[in-house]
Design an enzyme around this catalytic site. Structure first.
Site, PDB file in Angstrom:
ATOM      1  N   THR A  92       0.887  -1.265  -0.057  1.00 51.07           N
ATOM      2  CA  THR A  92      -0.011   0.007  -0.008  1.00 51.07           C
ATOM      3  C   THR A  92       0.798   1.243   0.055  1.00 51.07           C
ATOM      4  O   THR A  92       1.867   1.430   0.972  1.00 51.07           O
ATOM      5  CB  THR A  92      -0.907  -0.069   1.284  1.00 51.07           C
ATOM      6  N   LYS A 167      -7.809   1.646  -3.394  1.00 52.51           N
ATOM      7  CA  LYS A 167      -7.722   1.229  -1.803  1.00 52.51           C
ATOM      8  C   LYS A 167      -7.812   2.364  -0.892  1.00 52.51           C
ATOM      9  O   LYS A 167      -8.343   2.254   0.222  1.00 52.51           O
ATOM     10  CB  LYS A 167      -6.244   0.763  -1.729  1.00 52.51           C
ATOM     11  N   LYS A 242      -2.265   5.121   8.309  1.00 54.49           N
ATOM     12  CA  LYS A 242      -1.216   4.992   7.069  1.00 54.49           C
ATOM     13  C   LYS A 242      -2.092   5.383   6.082  1.00 54.49           C
ATOM     14  O   LYS A 242      -1.885   6.218   5.160  1.00 54.49           O
ATOM     15  CB  LYS A 242      -0.409   3.694   7.175  1.00 54.49           C
TER      16      LYS A 242
HETATM   17  P1  NAD Z   1       5.998  -5.928   7.001  1.00 53.60           P
HETATM   18  O1  NAD Z   1       6.920  -4.921   7.752  1.00 53.60           O
HETATM   19  O2  NAD Z   1       5.716  -7.030   8.118  1.00 53.60           O
HETATM   20  O3  NAD Z   1       6.923  -6.672   5.820  1.00 53.60           O
HETATM   21  C1  NAD Z   1       7.416  -5.807   5.165  1.00 53.60           C
HETATM   22  C2  NAD Z   1       8.927  -6.296   4.806  1.00 53.60           C
HETATM   23  O4  NAD Z   1       9.774  -5.914   3.663  1.00 53.60           O
HETATM   24  C3  NAD Z   1       9.660  -6.607   6.187  1.00 53.60           C
HETATM   25  O5  NAD Z   1      10.131  -7.864   6.022  1.00 53.60           O
HETATM   26  C4  NAD Z   1      11.163  -6.012   5.411  1.00 53.60           C
HETATM   27  O6  NAD Z   1      12.325  -6.529   6.206  1.00 53.60           O
HETATM   28  C5  NAD Z   1      10.979  -6.039   4.318  1.00 53.60           C
HETATM   29  N1  NAD Z   1      11.725  -5.125   3.387  1.00 53.60           N
HETATM   30  C6  NAD Z   1      12.093  -3.763   3.598  1.00 53.60           C
HETATM   31  N2  NAD Z   1      12.807  -3.160   2.784  1.00 53.60           N
HETATM   32  C7  NAD Z   1      13.089  -3.994   2.021  1.00 53.60           C
HETATM   33  C8  NAD Z   1      13.927  -4.140   0.722  1.00 53.60           C
HETATM   34  N3  NAD Z   1      14.674  -3.197   0.575  1.00 53.60           N
HETATM   35  N4  NAD Z   1      14.250  -5.243   0.258  1.00 53.60           N
HETATM   36  C9  NAD Z   1      13.855  -6.251   0.724  1.00 53.60           C
HETATM   37  N5  NAD Z   1      12.953  -6.327   1.720  1.00 53.60           N
HETATM   38  C10 NAD Z   1      12.673  -5.313   2.320  1.00 53.60           C
HETATM   39  O7  NAD Z   1       4.841  -5.267   6.628  1.00 53.60           O
HETATM   40  P2  NAD Z   1       3.414  -6.037   6.059  1.00 53.60           P
HETATM   41  O8  NAD Z   1       2.548  -5.928   7.229  1.00 53.60           O
HETATM   42  O9  NAD Z   1       3.809  -7.603   5.508  1.00 53.60           O
HETATM   43  O10 NAD Z   1       2.816  -5.057   5.137  1.00 53.60           O
HETATM   44  C11 NAD Z   1       3.380  -5.028   3.734  1.00 53.60           C
HETATM   45  C12 NAD Z   1       2.573  -3.887   2.839  1.00 53.60           C
HETATM   46  O11 NAD Z   1       1.255  -4.400   2.855  1.00 53.60           O
HETATM   47  C13 NAD Z   1       2.509  -2.476   3.350  1.00 53.60           C
HETATM   48  O12 NAD Z   1       2.416  -1.783   2.435  1.00 53.60           O
HETATM   49  C14 NAD Z   1       1.087  -2.552   4.333  1.00 53.60           C
HETATM   50  O13 NAD Z   1       0.498  -1.065   4.299  1.00 53.60           O
HETATM   51  C15 NAD Z   1       0.352  -3.413   3.369  1.00 53.60           C
HETATM   52  N6  NAD Z   1      -0.724  -3.912   3.920  1.00 53.60           N
HETATM   53  C16 NAD Z   1      -0.699  -4.761   5.419  1.00 53.60           C
HETATM   54  C17 NAD Z   1      -1.797  -5.169   5.818  1.00 53.60           C
HETATM   55  C18 NAD Z   1      -1.765  -5.670   7.111  1.00 53.60           C
HETATM   56  O14 NAD Z   1      -2.601  -6.160   7.891  1.00 53.60           O
HETATM   57  N7  NAD Z   1      -0.406  -5.969   7.686  1.00 53.60           N
HETATM   58  C19 NAD Z   1      -2.920  -5.345   5.215  1.00 53.60           C
HETATM   59  C20 NAD Z   1      -3.107  -4.666   3.838  1.00 53.60           C
HETATM   60  C21 NAD Z   1      -1.967  -4.106   3.313  1.00 53.60           C
END
Ligand code: NAD
Length: 294
Positions: A92, A167, A242
């Site tokens: 997102t 979204k 966010k």
């Molecule tokens: P998270 O922080 O658990 O996962 C993100 C991952 O990206 C981490 O493991 C981090 O180490 C990795 N990362 C960061 N920079 C990187 C790079 N340069 N190269 C490789 N890996 C890298 O976050 P999440 O909860 O999995 O959310 C991910 C996305 O999904 C976000 O944009 C969030 O807004 C969206 N989202 C989350 C939810 C939820 O309920 N968690 C729901 C809908 C959407």
């Protein structure tokens, strides 16, 4: 299909695992070794670095924290994949960064989609996410079989950036409607009106909405929701904040008037500032209850 999966966190990890379970070759990468290890234990092959992950991929999926990181990862990897690879960003992020990512992909002769999701960690694990997708018909058709594994629905919303636009419009409405639901139940309480009676009326009347009918912010009223579980998320208020902030960035850039979106952002900002992470967004009902009428 050969799939590269960059970002194996709370969402990306289980999404990658579901692709492996359906027989796809997934080569994943995450900067945090503990997240990579968790995905590896669940069957995802892990590359030594992101470049190696994308080298032979038909589709590259990114699931990353924000737009800045997505753009830097696109910059790092677009020159490392074969021409015509589909870059699918499921994070997102802000609409402007999403459009920029498409532009960069097109310059590098890649196909691209912005494809944020709704459904949270439970939807990622259960393969029941909803994908909101922006980009070309060709890129959508190529990726649709993967959306069908990771989710229950994929809506092709239109051109580049349309997925992110859908979204944030949806989640701005959700934030506003949850505050509206909370205010209605708090007012009912102040008037001595039984909450179950209000639920029975609203859920079948013109005030009905998902925030009341499916996710009622009052414990013991309506179907099971985080309110019945001490307001543990669910959908964390910090993630709602966010998305509201992204909606306000987009409103500012496009010139759309969203006064309630703006106010909802301020209310969630104060809620998250006070409570930190780990609280469902429906818990704002308790915060509003403590406020005095000005
Ligand atoms: P998270 O922080 O658990 O996962 C993100 C991952 O990206 C981490 O493991 C981090 O180490 C990795 N990362 C960061 N920079 C990187 C790079 N340069 N190269 C490789 N890996 C890298 O976050 P999440 O909860 O999995 O959310 C991910 C996305 O999904 C976000 O944009 C969030 O807004 C969206 N989202 C989350 C939810 C939820 O309920 N968690 C729901 C809908 C959407």
């Amino acid at each position: 299909m050969n799939i590269a999966f960059i970002g194996l966190g709370n969402m990306g990890g289980p999404m990658a695992v579901n692709l492996v379970k359906e027989g796809h070759d997934v080569l994943g990468f995450d900067l945090m070794s503990q997240n990579a290890d968790k995905a590896k234990a669940a069957g995802v092959a892990i590359a030594a670095n992101a470049e190696e992950a994308v080298a032979n991929a038909d589709i590259v999926i990114t699931m990353l924290p924000n737009g800045k990181i997505v753009l830097s990862v696109f910059d790092q990897l677009l020159g490392r994949a074969q021409k015509g690879t589909v870059f699918v960003d499921c994070s997102t992020i802000d609409v402007a960064s999403a459009r920029k990512a498409h532009e960069m992909a097109q310059k590098a002769n890649m196909l691209s989609l912005d494809a944020p999701v709704s459904g949270g960690v439970g939807g990622a694990a259960g393969g029941t996410l909803t994908f909101m997708v922006g980009g070309s018909d060709l890129a959508f058709e190529k990726t649709k079989p993967l959306f069908d594994i990771m989710g229950q629905k994929a809506v092709h919303c239109g051109a580049d950036g349309s997925g992110q636009s859908a979204k944030i419009c949806n989640n701005m409405l959700l934030g506003i409607s949850m505050i509206g639901a909370a205010e209605a139940f708090n007012l009912a309480d102040a008037l001595g009106l039984d909450k179950s009676a209000l639920f029975d009326v609203v859920s079948t009347s013109s005030g009905s909405c998902w925030s009341v009918n499916t996710y009622c912010p009052v414990p013991g009223v309506g179907p099971q929701s985080p309110a019945d579980n001490g307001y543990l998320p669910g959908f964390d208020a910090a993630l709602m904040l966010k998305d509201l902030k992204l909606s306000q960035d987009a409103a500012g850039q496009s010139g759309a008037a969203t006064p309630l979106g703006e106010h909802a952002t301020k209310l969630y900002d104060a809620f998250v500032e006070k409570n930190g992470v780990g609280h469902d967004f429906s818990g704002i009902i308790n915060e509003l209850k403590t406020q005095s009428r000005s």
